[in-house]
Motif scaffolding. Structure first.
Motif, PDB file in Angstrom:
ATOM      1  N   GLN A 168       0.869  -1.129  -0.050  1.00 46.62           N
ATOM      2  CA  GLN A 168       0.007  -0.190   0.146  1.00 46.62           C
ATOM      3  C   GLN A 168       0.794   1.376  -0.097  1.00 46.62           C
ATOM      4  N   LYS A 169       1.860   1.172   0.759  1.00 44.59           N
ATOM      5  CA  LYS A 169       2.779   2.438   0.996  1.00 44.59           C
ATOM      6  C   LYS A 169       3.477   2.722  -0.457  1.00 44.59           C
ATOM      7  N   GLU A 170       4.027   1.755  -1.164  1.00 48.15           N
ATOM      8  CA  GLU A 170       4.641   1.907  -2.224  1.00 48.15           C
ATOM      9  C   GLU A 170       3.578   2.396  -3.310  1.00 48.15           C
ATOM     10  N   SER A 171       2.340   1.947  -3.328  1.00 44.92           N
ATOM     11  CA  SER A 171       1.462   2.199  -4.332  1.00 44.92           C
ATOM     12  C   SER A 171       0.997   3.706  -4.183  1.00 44.92           C
ATOM     13  N   ASP A 172       0.902   4.111  -2.818  1.00 45.57           N
ATOM     14  CA  ASP A 172       0.444   5.410  -2.627  1.00 45.57           C
ATOM     15  C   ASP A 172       1.487   6.485  -2.812  1.00 45.57           C
ATOM     16  N   LEU A 173       2.783   6.154  -2.898  1.00 45.56           N
ATOM     17  CA  LEU A 173       4.068   6.890  -3.406  1.00 45.56           C
ATOM     18  C   LEU A 173       3.918   7.138  -4.844  1.00 45.56           C
ATOM     19  N   LEU A 174       3.845   6.027  -5.572  1.00 42.86           N
ATOM     20  CA  LEU A 174       3.678   6.167  -7.048  1.00 42.86           C
ATOM     21  C   LEU A 174       2.603   6.890  -7.419  1.00 42.86           C
ATOM     22  N   GLN A 175       1.199   6.797  -6.784  1.00 43.79           N
ATOM     23  CA  GLN A 175       0.135   7.782  -7.004  1.00 43.79           C
ATOM     24  C   GLN A 175       0.356   9.153  -6.755  1.00 43.79           C
ATOM     25  N   THR A 176       1.185   9.527  -5.796  1.00 38.30           N
ATOM     26  CA  THR A 176       1.651  10.793  -5.251  1.00 38.30           C
ATOM     27  C   THR A 176       2.698  11.482  -6.546  1.00 38.30           C
ATOM     28  N   ALA A 177       3.544  10.571  -6.889  1.00 39.03           N
ATOM     29  CA  ALA A 177       4.485  11.066  -7.954  1.00 39.03           C
ATOM     30  C   ALA A 177       3.974  11.197  -9.350  1.00 39.03           C
ATOM     31  N   TYR A 178       3.295  10.304  -9.781  1.00 41.31           N
ATOM     32  CA  TYR A 178       2.786  10.085 -11.206  1.00 41.31           C
ATOM     33  C   TYR A 178       1.303  10.039 -11.250  1.00 41.31           C
ATOM     34  N   GLY A 179       0.631  10.190 -10.351  1.00 41.83           N
ATOM     35  CA  GLY A 179      -0.926  10.192 -10.603  1.00 41.83           C
ATOM     36  C   GLY A 179      -1.389  11.154 -11.645  1.00 41.83           C
ATOM     37  N   HIS A 180      -0.767  12.255 -11.698  1.00 45.53           N
ATOM     38  CA  HIS A 180      -1.130  13.183 -12.958  1.00 45.53           C
ATOM     39  C   HIS A 180      -1.092  12.947 -14.329  1.00 45.53           C
ATOM     40  N   TRP A 181      -0.394  11.557 -14.415  1.00 40.52           N
ATOM     41  CA  TRP A 181      -0.080  11.051 -15.874  1.00 40.52           C
ATOM     42  C   TRP A 181      -1.045   9.840 -16.166  1.00 40.52           C
ATOM     43  N   PHE A 182      -1.728   9.365 -15.213  1.00 39.05           N
ATOM     44  CA  PHE A 182      -2.673   8.148 -15.355  1.00 39.05           C
ATOM     45  C   PHE A 182      -3.964   8.503 -15.943  1.00 39.05           C
ATOM     46  N   ASP A 183      -4.186   7.603 -17.086  1.00 38.99           N
ATOM     47  CA  ASP A 183      -5.401   7.825 -17.871  1.00 38.99           C
ATOM     48  C   ASP A 183      -6.480   7.168 -17.126  1.00 38.99           C
ATOM     49  N   LEU A 184      -6.204   5.964 -16.152  1.00 40.41           N
ATOM     50  CA  LEU A 184      -7.033   5.196 -15.804  1.00 40.41           C
ATOM     51  C   LEU A 184      -6.514   4.482 -14.680  1.00 40.41           C
ATOM     52  N   THR A 185      -6.991   4.348 -13.625  1.00 40.14           N
ATOM     53  CA  THR A 185      -6.843   3.548 -12.363  1.00 40.14           C
ATOM     54  C   THR A 185      -7.501   2.294 -12.019  1.00 40.14           C
ATOM     55  N   LEU A 186      -7.062   1.246 -11.852  1.00 41.89           N
ATOM     56  CA  LEU A 186      -7.891   0.095 -11.906  1.00 41.89           C
ATOM     57  C   LEU A 186      -7.363  -0.755 -10.635  1.00 41.89           C
ATOM     58  N   VAL A 187      -8.139  -1.231  -9.983  1.00 38.04           N
ATOM     59  CA  VAL A 187      -7.844  -2.247  -8.633  1.00 38.04           C
ATOM     60  C   VAL A 187      -8.042  -3.586  -9.128  1.00 38.04           C
ATOM     61  N   ASN A 188      -6.922  -4.378  -9.262  1.00 38.00           N
ATOM     62  CA  ASN A 188      -6.798  -5.989  -9.826  1.00 38.00           C
ATOM     63  C   ASN A 188      -7.430  -6.620  -8.395  1.00 38.00           C
ATOM     64  N   ASN A 189      -8.822  -6.720  -8.736  1.00 35.30           N
ATOM     65  CA  ASN A 189      -9.365  -7.655  -7.514  1.00 35.30           C
ATOM     66  C   ASN A 189      -9.546  -9.211  -8.399  1.00 35.30           C
ATOM     67  N   GLU A 190      -9.667  -8.994  -9.618  1.00 34.79           N
ATOM     68  CA  GLU A 190      -9.812 -10.292 -10.330  1.00 34.79           C
ATOM     69  C   GLU A 190      -9.277 -10.061 -11.694  1.00 34.79           C
ATOM     70  N   VAL A 191      -8.298 -10.833 -12.084  1.00 35.84           N
ATOM     71  CA  VAL A 191      -7.629 -10.662 -13.389  1.00 35.84           C
ATOM     72  C   VAL A 191      -8.370 -10.580 -14.649  1.00 35.84           C
ATOM     73  N   GLU A 192      -9.643 -11.511 -14.531  1.00 42.51           N
ATOM     74  CA  GLU A 192     -10.340 -11.581 -15.958  1.00 42.51           C
ATOM     75  C   GLU A 192     -11.169 -10.133 -16.113  1.00 42.51           C
ATOM     76  N   GLU A 193     -11.714  -9.823 -14.802  1.00 42.02           N
ATOM     77  CA  GLU A 193     -12.311  -8.258 -14.890  1.00 42.02           C
ATOM     78  C   GLU A 193     -11.287  -7.291 -15.273  1.00 42.02           C
ATOM     79  N   THR A 194     -10.215  -7.203 -14.552  1.00 41.69           N
ATOM     80  CA  THR A 194      -9.198  -6.294 -14.988  1.00 41.69           C
ATOM     81  C   THR A 194      -8.936  -6.309 -16.561  1.00 41.69           C
ATOM     82  N   VAL A 195      -8.599  -7.581 -16.979  1.00 40.84           N
ATOM     83  CA  VAL A 195      -8.104  -7.303 -18.423  1.00 40.84           C
ATOM     84  C   VAL A 195      -9.451  -6.957 -19.368  1.00 40.84           C
ATOM     85  N   GLN A 196     -10.859  -7.349 -18.967  1.00 38.23           N
ATOM     86  CA  GLN A 196     -11.836  -6.738 -19.711  1.00 38.23           C
ATOM     87  C   GLN A 196     -11.730  -5.132 -19.850  1.00 38.23           C
TER      88      GLN A 196
END
Length: 464
Positions: free
Chosen positions: A414-442
């Motif tokens: 979680q900490k590493e994820s938060d740091l990434l979001q803080t530093a680079y979040g302004h360049w993200f086109d989409l944010t997904l939580v990978n709860n289930e791979v098939e759903e994420t792929v879709q």
């Protein structure tokens, strides 16, 4: 494996687009005028239904512009420009909510229209419109102060002869969250514009060095003040909070980068986060799908599942390595095998997106393998990279869609994820939580398809 990025020049595929210009109007004292307007009443302002915004053309049938000279080329140019006659009833001394100024040619134009004011509600005048006459009287040789006072004191029928402007707008993508209610520097909190990271802002004016005026695209929020990039960089919370978060972030990247110059690059980028100029393009095909995320969120599993299930659309670039091939390994299947000397030479020539070393051997992804996927195979290249390589792929050549795979609430990542979001979040086109791979792929497939069917806001550098 530890990785670092290389720089690469790109060529825009959108070269046919014409250069976009930005219109600029003054901002000084905007907050004072808004306060004055908020105290006034608008009942005394009644437009006449059959005479408002009557269109006429300067072809001899209407009064000609006071600036026209029959012997000049300017007369020919202005004779085809649209002139409007705007008539309304003004039954009180309430301010009209406009500010006049002289443009670079010394002509009286509308420099600002305040949201909620009389003129804004009427909607018949626009920033940049040139005022030619007021009640039949030329505005030539009168100061802005005199004309402003004249309009304020007028009652009854007011008739303005106006030459339309050919104004345009500049659009910016916000790279930080802003709430004017929490800003102690803004001259008037009520005049501020609230927005969040990723919002598209239409910039109406940026003449003031500290406070621009703009609005949030596709929002019901009224226009307002927003800090200029210079002001935002000066008091960015990262810079004025002891940079504790940045120091932690830098420490983390030292664990994953070969050289501390990467950390310095991150600090530089953080300091400059404010706005990114963008332009809206018709729907087009993205060439690269970039997966970012903390170690452990499942990026490689997602990439593998995506390519396996949709091999007709996606492919991932096969990496190069300097290690010898093992028994049974074929060149170009899992790796391209290359000598240590040649790989070092290619790295020096900026041919790698990123590279690193593991157990004495070098590994890396060549930019040419991504180009081959795009150009020769007609597929979308799927890459999971370290964030410092983002600046290479966020270009017109690779036309990337950047997707952040967020943490699954596991404390260890979680900490590493938060740091990434803080530093680079302004360049993200989409944010997904990978709860289930098939759903994420879709969802990834849907995001790519959406980019192919709907207009897209992209960095202006992709076009010009």
């Amino acid at each position: 494996m530890t990785l670092k990025s290389n720089k690469s020049e790109s060529v825009s595929p959108f070269a046919a687009f014409e250069t976009m210009n930005s219109c600029r109007t003054p901002l000084s004292d905007l907050y004072l005028e808004q306060l004055l307007l908020s105290k006034g009443k608008s009942e005394g302002f009644t437009p006449t239904h059959d005479s408002m915004a009557q269109d006429v053309y300067s072809n001899g049938s209407a009064n000609s512009s006071p600036y026209m000279n029959g012997n000049s080329k300017e007369h020919e140019a202005q004779s085809v420009k649209k002139v409007r006659l705007v008539t309304f009833q003004k039954n009180s001394s309430e301010p009209m909510g406009i500010t006049l100024k002289l443009n670079e040619k010394g002509r009286c134009v509308i420099g600002r229209i305040l949201h909620g004011g009389m003129i804004h509600k009427q909607g018949s005048l626009h920033v940049g419109d040139e005022i030619l006459e007021i009640n039949g009287n030329s505005v030539v040789n009168q100061t802005v102060e005199e004309l402003q006072l004249l309009l304020k004191d007028m009652k009854g029928t007011v008739s303005l002869q106006v030459q339309s402007s050919s104004r345009c707008n500049m659009y910016m993508r916000a790279q930080f969250d802003y709430d004017p209610r929490k800003d102690d520097l803004i001259p008037c909190k009520e005049a501020g514009l609230k927005f969040k990271t990723g919002d598209i802002l239409r910039i109406i004016s940026k003449d003031d060095p500290n406070w621009w005026q703009g609005s949030v695209e596709n929002s019901s929020l009224p226009p307002g003040l927003l800090p200029s990039p210079e002001l935002q960089e000066w008091y960015d919370p990262f810079i004025h909070s002891g940079r504790d978060s940045c120091e932690h972030l830098g420490f983390w990247f030292k664990m994953t980068a070969q050289h501390t110059s990467v950390t310095s690059d991150i600090f530089d980028r953080l300091d400059l986060v404010s706005y990114e100029e963008v332009v809206q393009l018709p729907a087009f095909n993205r060439k690269t799908l970039v997966l970012l995320g903390a170690n452990g969120v499942g990026r490689r599993h997602i990439k593998s599942s995506l390519v396996t299930k949709h091999e007709d659309k996606f492919a991932y670039p096969i990496p190069h390595t300097s290690r010898p091939a093992k028994k049974g390994e074929e060149d170009g299947e899992s790796y391209y095998f290359i000598s240590h000397e040649d790989m070092a030479k290619n790295i020096s020539s900026n041919e790698f997106l990123e590279y690193g070393s593991f157990q004495g051997a070098m590994f890396g992804t060549k930019l040419e393998t991504i180009r081959e996927i795009n150009q020769e195979r007609g597929k979308i290249a799927v890459v999971d990279i370290e964030p410092q390589a983002l600046k290479i792929l966020r270009t017109a050549e690779f036309a990337s869609l950047v997707v952040f795979i967020a943490s699954e609430s596991l404390k260890r990542i979680q900490k590493e994820s938060d740091l990434l979001q803080t530093a680079y979040g302004h360049w993200f086109d989409l944010t997904l939580v990978n709860n289930e791979v098939e759903e994420t792929v879709q969802k990834l497939v849907e995001a790519i398809e959406s980019a192919c069917t709907t207009p897209q806001w992209v960095p202006v550098s992709w076009v010009y």
